[in-house]
Design an enzyme around this catalytic site. Structure first.
Site, PDB file in Angstrom:
ATOM      1  N   ARG A  43       0.791  -1.233   0.000  1.00 21.27           N
ATOM      2  CA  ARG A  43       0.000   0.000   0.000  1.00 21.27           C
ATOM      3  C   ARG A  43       0.824   1.284   0.000  1.00 21.27           C
ATOM      4  NH1 ARG A  43      -4.425  -0.732   4.541  1.00 21.27           N
ATOM      5  NH2 ARG A  43      -2.492  -1.274   5.566  1.00 21.27           N
ATOM      6  N   LYS A 148       4.979 -19.046   6.601  1.00 21.18           N
ATOM      7  CA  LYS A 148       4.369 -19.391   7.860  1.00 21.18           C
ATOM      8  C   LYS A 148       3.863 -18.124   8.543  1.00 21.18           C
ATOM      9  CE  LYS A 148       6.411 -19.542  11.682  1.00 21.18           C
ATOM     10  NZ  LYS A 148       7.165 -18.896  12.759  1.00 21.18           N
ATOM     11  N   ASP A 177       9.219 -23.368   4.639  1.00 18.80           N
ATOM     12  CA  ASP A 177       9.724 -23.421   6.013  1.00 18.80           C
ATOM     13  C   ASP A 177      11.220 -23.188   5.878  1.00 18.80           C
ATOM     14  OD1 ASP A 177      10.994 -24.309   8.409  1.00 18.80           O
ATOM     15  OD2 ASP A 177       9.141 -25.318   8.947  1.00 18.80           O
ATOM     16  N   HIS A 178      11.681 -22.020   6.318  1.00 20.00           N
ATOM     17  CA  HIS A 178      13.064 -21.653   5.979  1.00 20.00           C
ATOM     18  C   HIS A 178      14.086 -22.599   6.609  1.00 20.00           C
ATOM     19  CE1 HIS A 178      13.019 -19.526   9.868  1.00 20.00           C
ATOM     20  NE2 HIS A 178      14.331 -19.495   9.794  1.00 20.00           N
ATOM     21  N   LYS A 182      18.242 -24.394   5.163  1.00 16.16           N
ATOM     22  CA  LYS A 182      19.554 -24.313   5.815  1.00 16.16           C
ATOM     23  C   LYS A 182      20.427 -25.458   5.306  1.00 16.16           C
ATOM     24  CE  LYS A 182      17.584 -22.258  10.034  1.00 16.16           C
ATOM     25  NZ  LYS A 182      18.121 -20.910  10.185  1.00 16.16           N
ATOM     26  N   GLU A 216      17.050 -20.177  21.397  1.00 17.33           N
ATOM     27  CA  GLU A 216      17.364 -18.822  20.945  1.00 17.33           C
ATOM     28  C   GLU A 216      17.745 -17.984  22.150  1.00 17.33           C
ATOM     29  OE1 GLU A 216      14.969 -17.352  17.373  1.00 17.33           O
ATOM     30  OE2 GLU A 216      13.515 -18.420  18.595  1.00 17.33           O
ATOM     31  N   ASP A 235       4.736 -21.193  17.065  1.00 15.95           N
ATOM     32  CA  ASP A 235       5.802 -20.430  16.415  1.00 15.95           C
ATOM     33  C   ASP A 235       6.936 -21.336  15.928  1.00 15.95           C
ATOM     34  OD1 ASP A 235       6.950 -17.871  15.672  1.00 15.95           O
ATOM     35  OD2 ASP A 235       8.414 -18.196  17.273  1.00 15.95           O
ATOM     36  N   HIS A 240       9.174 -25.702  12.298  1.00 11.97           N
ATOM     37  CA  HIS A 240      10.609 -25.984  12.255  1.00 11.97           C
ATOM     38  C   HIS A 240      10.990 -27.283  12.978  1.00 11.97           C
ATOM     39  CE1 HIS A 240      10.407 -21.996  10.755  1.00 11.97           C
ATOM     40  NE2 HIS A 240      10.506 -21.367  11.911  1.00 11.97           N
ATOM     41  N   LYS A 330      12.812 -19.110  23.876  1.00  7.04           N
ATOM     42  CA  LYS A 330      13.433 -17.788  23.724  1.00  7.04           C
ATOM     43  C   LYS A 330      14.186 -17.485  25.009  1.00  7.04           C
ATOM     44  CE  LYS A 330      11.023 -16.413  19.976  1.00  7.04           C
ATOM     45  NZ  LYS A 330      11.681 -16.322  18.671  1.00  7.04           N
TER      46      LYS A 330
HETATM   47  C1  BG6 Z   1      10.693 -17.939  12.950  1.00  3.04           C
HETATM   48  C2  BG6 Z   1      10.017 -17.650  14.269  1.00  3.04           C
HETATM   49  O1  BG6 Z   1       9.905 -18.765  12.165  1.00  3.04           O
HETATM   50  O2  BG6 Z   1      11.939 -18.576  13.191  1.00  3.04           O
HETATM   51  C3  BG6 Z   1      10.893 -16.814  15.162  1.00  3.04           C
HETATM   52  O3  BG6 Z   1       8.787 -16.973  14.041  1.00  3.04           O
HETATM   53  C4  BG6 Z   1      12.271 -17.432  15.297  1.00  3.04           C
HETATM   54  O4  BG6 Z   1      10.303 -16.630  16.442  1.00  3.04           O
HETATM   55  C5  BG6 Z   1      12.841 -17.798  13.931  1.00  3.04           C
HETATM   56  O5  BG6 Z   1      13.092 -16.500  15.950  1.00  3.04           O
HETATM   57  C6  BG6 Z   1      14.115 -18.594  14.082  1.00  3.04           C
HETATM   58  O6  BG6 Z   1      14.751 -18.713  12.839  1.00  3.04           O
HETATM   59  P1  BG6 Z   1      16.331 -18.890  12.746  1.00  3.04           P
HETATM   60  O7  BG6 Z   1      16.586 -19.152  11.308  1.00  3.04           O
HETATM   61  O8  BG6 Z   1      16.923 -17.615  13.247  1.00  3.04           O
HETATM   62  O9  BG6 Z   1      16.679 -20.034  13.643  1.00  3.04           O
END
Ligand code: BG6
Length: 487
Positions: A43, A148, A177-178, A182, A216, A235, A240, A330
């Site tokens: 936008r 996601k 899903d990233h 990796k 994390e 999350d 993941h 976290k």
């Molecule tokens: C995301 C979550 O999908 O993955 C985040 O929403 C998280 O909360 C992140 O921090 C972690 O990704 P990576 O690649 O930094 O381990």
């Protein structure tokens, strides 16, 4: 064939922090297909040049690896275009369609729609694409990437799948899903299926249990408004952690092709034991870091879990009786994602100190797959300490990506974006896969948010979760492998 990547949610964080830096890195490394254009849609009123300038700065900040290359950016930037518009306005979407027609000309083009918006816009975007006939493959492949969160539970995931299928065929849909992008996650597949030495021991005869940890160090911070409604299960676990479990536990696919790989992954999910409602609470443990309630956007007195650990049982011939412990949080001790394959003890303990066999409990062998940030693999085994007597010490063999390979590891989005462009779907989730994942996680979400649960355990930031997490796993005769990566 030329490629167009159309990003919905162009002015958002994901676009500037991940997508454009990944595309720039691919370009700089010479792997972005020639004739790729990027078209942003959101936008905020902006010209092409204004968007390019803002992306230049964010890319310089976020592109990992080598120093920012001004010359490469100068060659890359003309590929970037911007079309302001509202997803809900059919007139604006029509203009996007016309802009794409002008940019693409009459040639056949592979067009990728990327949903980088907030999730509530997924359905409206898909509906608009459908209404304007923009999913039709008459003039080249049309694909859609869905970020996601893919729903917030089984019901919403099913609904989203059904909605996507009204416009796109399953083969056009790429649920990203990233974690699967990796390098070190893809290497699990190589480790298991390109070598012969692991397969004979990769089962219930030799493995006692498996631990998958995504820790994390950062707290929730500014993301409180989103996170408080989501919590660690939605999350991190539904996506993941279950992805990591699937690649660790799956059978060898007959071919390294999307259908075969995805079939094997889904079989793992299908084999996961469904707990009776009364069993769910005991199959996990949860916590919240002290200070979370002060993060902006967090509801007063929130019971949302910022840490969780669950135990899953895979009821198939390979894994029956081998618990998979999944853990994430976290504000933990350090950032580490690791998979620990904990092997059984030898049948007889010959070298217990102070005795002639039997009795003492020694740490078992472990294969530790370090996913990040120190990518590599360690094999832990006992060695005789030089000198008299049979004193043993745990030692290890190590493989480290950074020692073995020069240069930076590609960011997860790089290979995934290339895969979408070339139509390679092995590393993307199929509709049944996401639905099954929710089916596994939903009971934990329900149990953890039920009023019958005891108040959530607190932990100090910088710990491996609450003390109850250790007590929980120790009660099962095991202990967490709490080591920050050293590779
Ligand atoms: C995301 C979550 O999908 O993955 C985040 O929403 C998280 O909360 C992140 O921090 C972690 O990704 P990576 O690649 O930094 O381990």
């Amino acid at each position: 064939m030329p490629h167009s990547i159309v990003i919905f949610g162009a002015s958002g964080d994901l676009t500037s922090r991940k997508l454009v830096p990944a595309l720039y890195n691919l370009f700089r490394g010479g792997s972005l297909p020639a004739d790729t254009r990027i078209v942003g849609y959101s936008r905020t009123p902006m010209s092409d040049d204004a968007w390019r300038a803002s992306l230049r700065d964010t890319t310089a900040k976020h592109a990992e690896g080598e120093p920012f290359d001004e010359k490469a950016w100068g060659e890359f930037a003309p590929r970037i275009h911007y079309q302001p518009g509202d997803i809900g306005s059919s007139a604006d979407m029509e203009q996007l369609k016309e802009r794409l027609a002008v940019l693409e000309g009459a040639a056949a083009v592979t067009r990728v729609y990327y949903l980088a918006t907030a999730p509530q816009f997924y359905e409206p975007v898909v509906a608009a694409i459908g209404a304007l006939g923009m999913a039709s493959e008459e003039n080249g492949p049309r694909r859609i990437v869905v970020e996601k969160p893919f729903g917030t539970d089984l019901q919403t995931a099913k609904r989203l799948n059904a909605h996507l299928h009204t416009v796109f065929a399953e083969s056009q849909i790429y649920r990203i899903d990233h974690y699967l992008g990796k390098e070190s996650v893809q290497n699990i597949i190589a480790l298991r299926f390109a070598n012969t030495i692991f397969e004979p021991v990769w089962n219930r005869r030799y493995i006692d249990h498996v631990q998958i940890t995504v820790a994390e160090e950062v707290p929730v911070g500014r993301r409180g408004a989103y996170y408080d409604g989501s919590g660690v299960l939605r999350d991190m676990f539904q996506n993941h952690l279950l992805q990591l479990l699937m690649v660790t536990a799956m059978e060898a696919p007959v071919k390294y092709r999307a259908t075969a790989v995805r079939n094997e992954k889904v079989k793992v999910l299908e084999s996961i034991r469904a707990y009776e409602p009364a069993e769910v609470a005991a199959a996990g443990t949860r916590g919240q870091y002290r200070g979370y309630l002060a993060d902006p956007g967090v509801a007063p007195g929130s019971q949302t879990a910022t840490f969780g650990a669950i135990r899953l049982e895979i009821d198939n011939w390979r894994w029956q009786g081998v618990p998979f412990y999944l853990r994430s949080g976290k504000a933990m001790s350090c950032r580490t994602t690791q998979i620990v394959i904990a092997f059984r003890q030898p049948p007889l303990e010959l070298f217990a100190e102070g005795s002639r066999g039997g009795g003492s409990h020694r740490e078992g062998n472990r294969l530790v797959i370090q996913i990040q940030p120190a990518e590599g693999i360690q094999l832990h085994f006992h060695t005789k300490v030089p000198g008299g007597g049979m004193k043993l010490r745990l030692t290890d063999l190590e493989f480290s990506y950074s020692r073995e390979f020069k240069g930076r590891l590609p960011e997860a989005y790089e290979p995934l974006l290339l895969d979408v462009m070339t139509g390679e779907a092995s590393l993307f989730a199929r509709s049944d896969e996401v639905e099954k994942s929710w089916e596994i996680i939903d009971p934990f979400v329900r149990a953890w948010s039920s009023g019958e649960m005891t108040p959530i355990d607190l932990y100090e930031p910088g710990n491996w979760g609450p003390a109850s997490s250790d007590a929980w796993i120790n009660a099962q005769g095991r202990s967490w492998f709490d080591i920050c990566p050293v590779l």
